[in-house]
Scaffold this motif. Structure first.
Motif, PDB file in Angstrom:
ATOM      1  N   MET A   1     -23.811 -31.538   1.374  1.00 55.03           N
ATOM      2  CA  MET A   1     -23.774 -31.145  -0.024  1.00 55.03           C
ATOM      3  C   MET A   1     -24.334 -29.728  -0.182  1.00 55.03           C
ATOM      4  O   MET A   1     -25.371 -29.388   0.368  1.00 55.03           O
ATOM      5  N   ALA A   2     -23.643 -28.900  -0.918  1.00 54.12           N
ATOM      6  CA  ALA A   2     -24.056 -27.513  -1.114  1.00 54.12           C
ATOM      7  C   ALA A   2     -25.313 -27.450  -1.974  1.00 54.12           C
ATOM      8  O   ALA A   2     -25.468 -28.206  -2.928  1.00 54.12           O
ATOM      9  N   GLN A   3     -26.194 -26.534  -1.612  1.00 56.16           N
ATOM     10  CA  GLN A   3     -27.414 -26.360  -2.390  1.00 56.16           C
ATOM     11  C   GLN A   3     -27.204 -25.316  -3.478  1.00 56.16           C
ATOM     12  O   GLN A   3     -26.461 -24.354  -3.300  1.00 56.16           O
ATOM     13  N   THR A   4     -27.898 -25.515  -4.586  1.00 57.37           N
ATOM     14  CA  THR A   4     -27.837 -24.541  -5.666  1.00 57.37           C
ATOM     15  C   THR A   4     -28.989 -23.560  -5.526  1.00 57.37           C
ATOM     16  O   THR A   4     -29.975 -23.823  -4.829  1.00 57.37           O
ATOM     17  N   ILE A   5     -28.866 -22.457  -6.218  1.00 57.89           N
ATOM     18  CA  ILE A   5     -29.914 -21.444  -6.208  1.00 57.89           C
ATOM     19  C   ILE A   5     -31.221 -22.021  -6.755  1.00 57.89           C
ATOM     20  O   ILE A   5     -32.303 -21.710  -6.257  1.00 57.89           O
ATOM     21  N   ARG A   6     -31.142 -22.899  -7.732  1.00 55.87           N
ATOM     22  CA  ARG A   6     -32.342 -23.528  -8.297  1.00 55.87           C
ATOM     23  C   ARG A   6     -33.214 -24.172  -7.214  1.00 55.87           C
ATOM     24  O   ARG A   6     -34.432 -24.161  -7.299  1.00 55.87           O
ATOM     25  N   GLU A   7     -32.579 -24.705  -6.187  1.00 57.72           N
ATOM     26  CA  GLU A   7     -33.293 -25.421  -5.139  1.00 57.72           C
ATOM     27  C   GLU A   7     -34.031 -24.491  -4.167  1.00 57.72           C
ATOM     28  O   GLU A   7     -34.941 -24.948  -3.471  1.00 57.72           O
ATOM     29  N   VAL A   8     -33.656 -23.230  -4.105  1.00 54.86           N
ATOM     30  CA  VAL A   8     -34.252 -22.325  -3.111  1.00 54.86           C
ATOM     31  C   VAL A   8     -34.927 -21.089  -3.698  1.00 54.86           C
ATOM     32  O   VAL A   8     -35.652 -20.394  -2.993  1.00 54.86           O
ATOM     33  N   MET A   9     -34.713 -20.811  -4.975  1.00 58.60           N
ATOM     34  CA  MET A   9     -35.231 -19.576  -5.577  1.00 58.60           C
ATOM     35  C   MET A   9     -36.758 -19.594  -5.677  1.00 58.60           C
ATOM     36  O   MET A   9     -37.390 -20.641  -5.636  1.00 58.60           O
ATOM     37  N   THR A  10     -37.316 -18.424  -5.834  1.00 58.07           N
ATOM     38  CA  THR A  10     -38.733 -18.268  -6.102  1.00 58.07           C
ATOM     39  C   THR A  10     -38.909 -18.279  -7.616  1.00 58.07           C
ATOM     40  O   THR A  10     -38.249 -17.528  -8.332  1.00 58.07           O
ATOM     41  N   ARG A  11     -39.794 -19.157  -8.086  1.00 57.44           N
ATOM     42  CA  ARG A  11     -40.066 -19.277  -9.523  1.00 57.44           C
ATOM     43  C   ARG A  11     -41.326 -18.479  -9.868  1.00 57.44           C
ATOM     44  O   ARG A  11     -41.964 -17.916  -9.002  1.00 57.44           O
ATOM     45  N   ASP A  12     -41.682 -18.490 -11.129  1.00 58.70           N
ATOM     46  CA  ASP A  12     -42.911 -17.829 -11.589  1.00 58.70           C
ATOM     47  C   ASP A  12     -42.983 -16.391 -11.099  1.00 58.70           C
ATOM     48  O   ASP A  12     -43.966 -15.953 -10.510  1.00 58.70           O
ATOM     49  N   VAL A  13     -41.921 -15.666 -11.345  1.00 61.98           N
ATOM     50  CA  VAL A  13     -41.810 -14.278 -10.921  1.00 61.98           C
ATOM     51  C   VAL A  13     -42.627 -13.388 -11.849  1.00 61.98           C
ATOM     52  O   VAL A  13     -42.536 -13.507 -13.066  1.00 61.98           O
ATOM     53  N   GLU A  14     -43.416 -12.518 -11.277  1.00 62.64           N
ATOM     54  CA  GLU A  14     -44.144 -11.514 -12.058  1.00 62.64           C
ATOM     55  C   GLU A  14     -43.166 -10.432 -12.479  1.00 62.64           C
ATOM     56  O   GLU A  14     -42.263 -10.064 -11.721  1.00 62.64           O
ATOM     57  N   VAL A  15     -43.343  -9.910 -13.675  1.00 61.04           N
ATOM     58  CA  VAL A  15     -42.459  -8.873 -14.201  1.00 61.04           C
ATOM     59  C   VAL A  15     -43.294  -7.680 -14.662  1.00 61.04           C
ATOM     60  O   VAL A  15     -44.517  -7.747 -14.737  1.00 61.04           O
ATOM     61  N   ILE A  16     -42.593  -6.616 -14.990  1.00 66.35           N
ATOM     62  CA  ILE A  16     -43.221  -5.404 -15.524  1.00 66.35           C
ATOM     63  C   ILE A  16     -42.397  -4.984 -16.742  1.00 66.35           C
ATOM     64  O   ILE A  16     -41.208  -5.276 -16.813  1.00 66.35           O
ATOM     65  N   GLY A  17     -43.025  -4.306 -17.678  1.00 66.24           N
ATOM     66  CA  GLY A  17     -42.320  -3.838 -18.870  1.00 66.24           C
ATOM     67  C   GLY A  17     -41.747  -2.448 -18.669  1.00 66.24           C
ATOM     68  O   GLY A  17     -42.275  -1.659 -17.881  1.00 66.24           O
ATOM     69  N   PRO A  18     -40.697  -2.099 -19.394  1.00 67.86           N
ATOM     70  CA  PRO A  18     -40.070  -0.787 -19.229  1.00 67.86           C
ATOM     71  C   PRO A  18     -40.974   0.373 -19.628  1.00 67.86           C
ATOM     72  O   PRO A  18     -40.807   1.486 -19.129  1.00 67.86           O
ATOM     73  N   GLN A  19     -41.951   0.141 -20.500  1.00 70.35           N
ATOM     74  CA  GLN A  19     -42.842   1.218 -20.937  1.00 70.35           C
ATOM     75  C   GLN A  19     -44.130   1.301 -20.117  1.00 70.35           C
ATOM     76  O   GLN A  19     -44.944   2.197 -20.343  1.00 70.35           O
TER      77      GLN A  19
END
Length: 143
Positions: A1-19
């Motif tokens: 059965m093929a795996q989805t991205i949800r099953e392997v992705m990294t969650r809780d990603v830190e982000v930065i603002g454009p400013q």
């Protein structure tokens, strides 16, 4: 059965603002030990900033990282995939587009994670990931 991205992705990603400043972004990258940060305004992805962007688009041009904003150096046309996408399909897109990571969004196109070649190695054979990396690492043809 093929795996989805949800099953392997990294969650809780830190982000930065454009400013935010490039110095802030570089410090965040250093403390998190990452080379890329999604750029978000509210809960929408507006770009991606890599350590290479900071060096090539700002520092090499003499811009001051203390005042130059993330928006001035980020890549605005961000490649993304959906959390329900098939892992093999996303790997093929990475290979074809010569990129090592995609932003992952939900059906409302809100950031839910990030998926890298390393993440995909959990779902796809090492041989296929290796082949994709080899293709990604090739020089792009000059125009």
């Amino acid at each position: 059965m093929a795996q989805t991205i949800r099953e392997v992705m990294t969650r809780d990603v830190e982000v930065i603002g454009p400013q935010d400043t490039l110095r802030d972004a570089a410090e965040k990258m250093r403390s998190l030990n990452v080379g890329a940060l999604p750029v978000c305004a509210a809960d929408r992805v507006v770009g991606m900033l890599t350590d290479r962007d900071i060096v090539v688009r700002a520092i090499a041009l003499g811009m001051d990282s203390a005042v130059t904003t993330v928006e001035d150096a980020m890549t605005g046309n961000v490649q993304f995939c959906y959390e329900e996408d098939d892992a093999m399909g996303v790997l093929a897109r990475m290979r074809d587009m010569q990129v090592r990571r995609f932003i992952v969004v939900n059906e409302d196109e809100r950031l839910v994670g990030i998926v890298s070649l390393g993440d995909l190695s959990q779902a796809v054979s090492e041989q296929r990931v290796g082949e994709a990396l080899e293709h990604i690492s090739e020089s792009a043809p000059t125009v």
